[in-house]
Motif scaffolding. Structure first.
Motif, PDB file in Angstrom:
ATOM      1  N   UNK A   1       0.834  -1.209   0.000  1.00  0.00           N
ATOM      2  CA  UNK A   1       0.000   0.000   0.000  1.00  0.00           C
ATOM      3  C   UNK A   1       0.867   1.256   0.000  1.00  0.00           C
ATOM      4  N   UNK A   2       1.915   1.254   0.827  1.00  0.00           N
ATOM      5  CA  UNK A   2       2.819   2.409   0.881  1.00  0.00           C
ATOM      6  C   UNK A   2       3.495   2.631  -0.470  1.00  0.00           C
ATOM      7  N   UNK A   3       4.019   1.557  -1.044  1.00  0.00           N
ATOM      8  CA  UNK A   3       4.718   1.701  -2.322  1.00  0.00           C
ATOM      9  C   UNK A   3       3.756   1.939  -3.478  1.00  0.00           C
ATOM     10  N   UNK A   4       2.527   1.458  -3.375  1.00  0.00           N
ATOM     11  CA  UNK A   4       1.547   1.762  -4.417  1.00  0.00           C
ATOM     12  C   UNK A   4       1.206   3.244  -4.416  1.00  0.00           C
ATOM     13  N   UNK A   5       1.283   3.895  -3.259  1.00  0.00           N
ATOM     14  CA  UNK A   5       1.132   5.347  -3.213  1.00  0.00           C
ATOM     15  C   UNK A   5       2.254   6.026  -3.982  1.00  0.00           C
ATOM     16  N   UNK A   6       3.475   5.525  -3.804  1.00  0.00           N
ATOM     17  CA  UNK A   6       4.598   6.054  -4.599  1.00  0.00           C
ATOM     18  C   UNK A   6       4.343   5.803  -6.084  1.00  0.00           C
ATOM     19  N   UNK A   7       3.872   4.586  -6.397  1.00  0.00           N
ATOM     20  CA  UNK A   7       3.633   4.215  -7.790  1.00  0.00           C
ATOM     21  C   UNK A   7       2.576   5.115  -8.434  1.00  0.00           C
ATOM     22  N   UNK A   8       1.557   5.507  -7.662  1.00  0.00           N
ATOM     23  CA  UNK A   8       0.541   6.441  -8.177  1.00  0.00           C
ATOM     24  C   UNK A   8       1.197   7.715  -8.688  1.00  0.00           C
ATOM     25  N   UNK A   9       2.055   8.282  -7.861  1.00  0.00           N
ATOM     26  CA  UNK A   9       2.707   9.544  -8.228  1.00  0.00           C
ATOM     27  C   UNK A   9       3.694   9.370  -9.372  1.00  0.00           C
ATOM     28  N   UNK A  10       4.451   8.281  -9.341  1.00  0.00           N
ATOM     29  CA  UNK A  10       5.410   8.025 -10.418  1.00  0.00           C
ATOM     30  C   UNK A  10       4.712   7.816 -11.753  1.00  0.00           C
ATOM     31  N   UNK A  11       3.621   7.060 -11.744  1.00  0.00           N
ATOM     32  CA  UNK A  11       2.900   6.812 -12.999  1.00  0.00           C
ATOM     33  C   UNK A  11       2.286   8.107 -13.519  1.00  0.00           C
ATOM     34  N   UNK A  12       1.717   8.903 -12.635  1.00  0.00           N
ATOM     35  CA  UNK A  12       1.124  10.175 -13.076  1.00  0.00           C
ATOM     36  C   UNK A  12       2.204  11.070 -13.686  1.00  0.00           C
ATOM     37  N   UNK A  13       3.381  11.094 -13.072  1.00  0.00           N
ATOM     38  CA  UNK A  13       4.482  11.912 -13.580  1.00  0.00           C
ATOM     39  C   UNK A  13       4.952  11.394 -14.946  1.00  0.00           C
ATOM     40  N   UNK A  14       4.888  10.088 -15.124  1.00  0.00           N
ATOM     41  CA  UNK A  14       5.371   9.470 -16.359  1.00  0.00           C
ATOM     42  C   UNK A  14       4.480   9.746 -17.554  1.00  0.00           C
ATOM     43  N   UNK A  15       3.172   9.497 -17.397  1.00  0.00           N
ATOM     44  CA  UNK A  15       2.288   9.656 -18.566  1.00  0.00           C
ATOM     45  C   UNK A  15       0.913  10.217 -18.223  1.00  0.00           C
ATOM     46  N   UNK A  16       0.744  10.698 -17.007  1.00  0.00           N
ATOM     47  CA  UNK A  16      -0.518  11.317 -16.637  1.00  0.00           C
ATOM     48  C   UNK A  16      -1.596  10.359 -16.171  1.00  0.00           C
ATOM     49  N   UNK A  17      -1.330   9.049 -16.234  1.00  0.00           N
ATOM     50  CA  UNK A  17      -2.345   8.061 -15.837  1.00  0.00           C
ATOM     51  C   UNK A  17      -2.543   8.094 -14.324  1.00  0.00           C
ATOM     52  N   UNK A  18      -3.789   8.138 -13.899  1.00  0.00           N
ATOM     53  CA  UNK A  18      -4.118   8.183 -12.460  1.00  0.00           C
ATOM     54  C   UNK A  18      -5.311   7.285 -12.173  1.00  0.00           C
ATOM     55  N   UNK A  19      -5.481   6.968 -10.891  1.00  0.00           N
ATOM     56  CA  UNK A  19      -6.708   6.386 -10.394  1.00  0.00           C
ATOM     57  C   UNK A  19      -7.094   5.006 -10.822  1.00  0.00           C
ATOM     58  N   UNK A  20      -6.160   4.118 -11.007  1.00  0.00           N
ATOM     59  CA  UNK A  20      -6.568   2.774 -11.366  1.00  0.00           C
ATOM     60  C   UNK A  20      -5.871   1.750 -10.548  1.00  0.00           C
TER      61      UNK A  20
END
Length: 178
Positions: A159-178
Motif C-alpha cells: 500500500x505504501x509503495x503503491x502510493x509512490x507508484x501512483x505519483x510516479x505513474x502520473x508523472x510518467x504519462x498522466x495516468x491516475x486512479x486505477x
C-alpha cells in the motif's frame, strides 16, 4: 492501457480470506501501475534527489516477497535478487539486514524481466503460505513472527509503495486512479 485484472476483496469473509484477498489486491495494483510502460518510462526517477522509479519498485517488491516468505517464513537462505551479491551467495534474513532491496536500477534492467521475477516470487510465496495456518511462525532478527503479522506487513508495504507508484505513474504519462 490497463490489462491486469484486480478483484475487490470480499466485504464479508473469514480472516485468512480477507488477508490473502487484500494482499492480492495490492499486488494487482502494482501490476496495473506498470502496465503498458516502456523500459525508459519505468526507469524514470521521481524527482531529484530521489532515484525511485517504477522499475525499482517492482524489483523491490520481488525482493520483499522473497525476504518475508522465503527467508523469514521458510528460513531459506536465498541470495539477493538485485544489487551486490545478486544471484550468488545464499543468505538468510539476518545476514542480509537492511540492504538496498532492489530499489537501485541497473543500466541494463528491463521491466518485463523485473515483472517476471516479481511474479515468480509471488507464486513461490503463495506456495509457501498455502498449507500454513495464520499462527505459523518464521524468524526475523531472532524473534518469532506469525504469518498473520507477515500478511499485514506485506499489505502495508504494498500500500505504501503503491502510493509512490501512483505519483510516479502520473508523472510518467498522466495516468491516475486505477
Amino acid at each position: 492501457m490497463v490489462t491486469t485484472e484486480r478483484s475487490i476483496p470480499p466485504l464479508t469473509a473469514d480472516e485468512r480470506t480477507t488477508l490473502e484477498s487484500w494482499l492480492d489486491f495490492q499486488r494487482a495494483t502494482l501490476a496495473r501501475k506498470v502496465d503498458g510502460l516502456t523500459d525508459e518510462q519505468a526507469r524514470q526517477p521521481a524527482a531529484p534527489p530521489s532515484t525511485l522509479s517504477l522499475l525499482g519498485l517492482v524489483q523491490h517488491m520481488g525482493e520483499v516477497e522473497r525476504q518475508w516468505f522465503r527467508r523469514v517464513l521458510q528460513q531459506e537462505a536465498a541470495p539477493p535478487l538485485y544489487g551486490p551479491g545478486a544471484g550468488s551467495e545464499a543468505r538468510t534474513a539476518e545476514e542480509l539486514g537492511e540492504a538496498d532491496a532492489g530499489l537501485a536500477v541497473a543500466p541494463d534492467a528491463r521491466l518485463v524481466e523485473a515483472v517476471a521475477v516479481w511474479q515468480e516470487e509471488v507464486a513461490r510465496a503463495r506456495d509457501a503460505y498455502a498449507p500454513l495456518s495464520l499462527d505459523a511462525v518464521g524468524t526475523v532478527q531472532g524473534e518469532e513472527v506469525s504469518l498473520r503479522w507477515i500478511f499485514l506487513h506485506m499489505i502495508e508495504e504494498y500500500a505504501r509503495h503503491n502510493g509512490h507508484a501512483d505519483l510516479l505513474r502520473e508523472r510518467t504519462d498522466g495516468a491516475t486512479g486505477y
